[in-house]
Write a protein that holds these residues in place. Sequence first.
Motif, PDB file in Angstrom:
ATOM      1  N   MET A 199     -21.506  -6.982  38.840  1.00 22.59           N
ATOM      2  CA  MET A 199     -20.139  -7.373  39.191  1.00 22.59           C
ATOM      3  C   MET A 199     -19.166  -7.037  38.063  1.00 22.59           C
ATOM      4  O   MET A 199     -18.040  -6.594  38.320  1.00 22.59           O
ATOM      5  N   THR A 200     -19.584  -7.220  36.828  1.00 21.43           N
ATOM      6  CA  THR A 200     -18.732  -6.872  35.694  1.00 21.43           C
ATOM      7  C   THR A 200     -18.438  -5.376  35.692  1.00 21.43           C
ATOM      8  O   THR A 200     -17.290  -4.964  35.477  1.00 21.43           O
ATOM      9  N   ASP A 201     -19.454  -4.574  35.945  1.00 22.64           N
ATOM     10  CA  ASP A 201     -19.259  -3.124  36.014  1.00 22.64           C
ATOM     11  C   ASP A 201     -18.299  -2.758  37.148  1.00 22.64           C
ATOM     12  O   ASP A 201     -17.422  -1.905  36.975  1.00 22.64           O
ATOM     13  N   LYS A 257     -14.742  -3.643  36.112  1.00 24.88           N
ATOM     14  CA  LYS A 257     -14.239  -2.661  35.142  1.00 24.88           C
ATOM     15  C   LYS A 257     -13.809  -1.377  35.846  1.00 24.88           C
ATOM     16  O   LYS A 257     -12.770  -0.802  35.513  1.00 24.88           O
ATOM     17  N   GLN A 258     -14.603  -0.931  36.825  1.00 19.85           N
ATOM     18  CA  GLN A 258     -14.232   0.273  37.567  1.00 19.85           C
ATOM     19  C   GLN A 258     -12.936   0.059  38.337  1.00 19.85           C
ATOM     20  O   GLN A 258     -12.075   0.943  38.376  1.00 19.85           O
ATOM     21  N   MET A 259     -12.780  -1.108  38.942  1.00 19.46           N
ATOM     22  CA  MET A 259     -11.555  -1.379  39.695  1.00 19.46           C
ATOM     23  C   MET A 259     -10.341  -1.438  38.766  1.00 19.46           C
ATOM     24  O   MET A 259      -9.274  -0.905  39.086  1.00 19.46           O
ATOM     25  N   VAL A 260     -10.503  -2.070  37.616  1.00 20.08           N
ATOM     26  CA  VAL A 260      -9.401  -2.150  36.655  1.00 20.08           C
ATOM     27  C   VAL A 260      -9.033  -0.756  36.174  1.00 20.08           C
ATOM     28  O   VAL A 260      -7.850  -0.406  36.102  1.00 20.08           O
ATOM     29  N   ASP A 261     -10.026   0.065  35.854  1.00 19.96           N
ATOM     30  CA  ASP A 261      -9.757   1.436  35.425  1.00 19.96           C
ATOM     31  C   ASP A 261      -9.037   2.218  36.517  1.00 19.96           C
ATOM     32  O   ASP A 261      -8.106   2.977  36.241  1.00 19.96           O
ATOM     33  N   PHE A 262      -9.453   2.027  37.761  1.00 17.02           N
ATOM     34  CA  PHE A 262      -8.809   2.716  38.881  1.00 17.02           C
ATOM     35  C   PHE A 262      -7.363   2.262  39.031  1.00 17.02           C
ATOM     36  O   PHE A 262      -6.467   3.076  39.246  1.00 17.02           O
TER      37      PHE A 262
END
Length: 72
Positions: free
Chosen positions: A48-50, A53-58
Amino acid sequence: MSHKDAESRITDLETKIAHMDTVINDLSDMIKTQWDRIDLLERRNKLMTDDVKQMVDFLRTAPEDDAPPPHY
């Protein structure tokens, strides 16, 4: 101390040891179950953390940074 008293004490001690052995085995099983659950929860937390992080980066990328679709 008579033979009967000694035998009675030994029987009491054996009974207590048997009870303690059962309790130790039960506690050991519970600890293993809890560690298995903790391991599972840690793996899920990492996934879930990964994902977050991907959503925040996107979400941090500007629309103009996105590559145009191949038909352009």
